[in-house]
Design an enzyme around this catalytic site. Structure first.
Site, PDB file in Angstrom:
ATOM      1  N   PRO A 126       0.837  -1.207   0.000  1.00  0.00           N
ATOM      2  CA  PRO A 126       0.000   0.000   0.000  1.00  0.00           C
ATOM      3  C   PRO A 126       0.869   1.253   0.000  1.00  0.00           C
ATOM      4  O   PRO A 126       2.078   1.198   0.268  1.00  0.00           O
ATOM      5  CB  PRO A 126      -0.798  -0.129   1.295  1.00  0.00           C
ATOM      6  CG  PRO A 126       0.089  -0.929   2.205  1.00  0.00           C
ATOM      7  CD  PRO A 126       0.815  -1.913   1.296  1.00  0.00           C
ATOM      8  N   ASP A 127       0.248   2.375  -0.270  1.00  0.00           N
ATOM      9  CA  ASP A 127       0.940   3.661  -0.251  1.00  0.00           C
ATOM     10  C   ASP A 127       1.216   4.096   1.188  1.00  0.00           C
ATOM     11  O   ASP A 127       0.495   3.737   2.101  1.00  0.00           O
ATOM     12  CB  ASP A 127       0.063   4.708  -0.951  1.00  0.00           C
ATOM     13  CG  ASP A 127       0.711   6.081  -1.014  1.00  0.00           C
ATOM     14  OD1 ASP A 127       1.958   6.166  -0.996  1.00  0.00           O
ATOM     15  OD2 ASP A 127      -0.042   7.074  -1.089  1.00  0.00           O
TER      16      ASP A 127
END
Length: 274
Positions: free
Chosen positions: A56-57
């Site tokens: 994920p970011d």
């Protein structure tokens, strides 16, 4: 010249009122496609890069990984490449300075540094945030070639401070030596106009979310010098994968696969001149 010293060409693109598009890529292939389609400069995207790693970011990519990724994009095309390097991969001013030094060595034309830390994703206190940019700018000026440092005021985007604080920070970052300032996704286009009018250095705007509906001409009228895409283009690509996969796996429908670009067209776009 551009491959060995991309800084002057990249700096020259920053024209307030005549913005270029910083095309954020996520691998060598997307960088070459964008170059073949007319991009003038390439940016990395911390989120899009994380997606390629199955993460994920938000603080999930290390400095070494980001630098290696940036170097891959530098090698992919003759265009200047700017790194989207989150908080500079450390809280201390010296961490930001070291990231600049290593980015110069990797062949990047510049980088962006945010004023929020990880894992809390909370803004650094004002004085600390300014010192981080001051240290990064000093490292950029001490580099053996030109290097464009963009300082990001991210607190508006994450709901941590208001636009007045963002303006205060951007002006302080410019005073500390930033070459470009950036407040992603402010409340209104008028806020971008205010920032451009107040800033002594070029301003970057993000064409994502509601701002993807704003044409380049309006950004130009506002005084913007650079329009980046962030992870928006990568997310559009993921949307195509998502929708095609749902059609296939839920309904046995392969028709979304008929909308692809022909192999010959892709091959021609990948053949970017050296």
């Amino acid at each position: 010249m551009t491959r060995h010293d991309p800084g002057p060409a990249f700096r020259a693109l920053h024209r307030p009122g005549n913005p270029f598009i910083l095309a954020n890529a996520w691998d060598a292939g997307s960088a070459r496609l964008l170059a073949g389609l007319g991009a003038e400069a390439i940016g990395t995207s911390s989120a899009a890069h994380a997606f390629t790693l199955g993460r994920p970011d938000g603080g999930t990519v290390t400095r070494d990984e980001a630098l290696a990724h940036g170097a891959d994009l530098v090698a992919a095309t003759p265009l200047p490449v700017s790194g989207d390097f989150e908080n500079g991969f450390g809280d201390a001013p010296e961490d930001c300075a070291e990231t600049v030094r290593l980015s110069v060595e990797a062949g990047l034309a510049g980088i962006s540094i945010e004023d929020t830390g990880f894992p809390a994703k909370a803004p650094y206190p004002f004085a600390e945030a300014v010192e981080r940019i001051r240290a990064a700018a000093a490292a950029a000026r001490a580099a053996p070639r030109d290097f464009v440092l963009c300082a990001r005021a991210d607190g508006v985007m994450i709901g941590a401070y208001d636009m007045e604080e963002a303006l205060r920070r951007c002006l302080a970052y410019a005073e500390a030596g930033a070459d470009c300032v950036y407040t992603p996704l402010p409340p209104d286009m008028s806020d971008i106009v205010r920032l451009c009018a107040a800033s002594p250095v070029p301003v970057n705007a993000l064409a994502a979310g509601p701002y993807a509906n704003i044409p380049r001409a309006d950004y130009a009228s506002a005084g913007v010098a650079r329009i980046s895409l962030g992870s928006a283009l990568a997310r559009v690509t993921h949307r195509v994968i998502h929708d095609a996969a749902q059609a296939m796996f839920d309904q046995g429908d392969f028709t979304p696969l008929t909308h692809g670009i022909g192999g010959g067209r892709i091959d021609r776009l990948l053949a970017v001149p050296e």
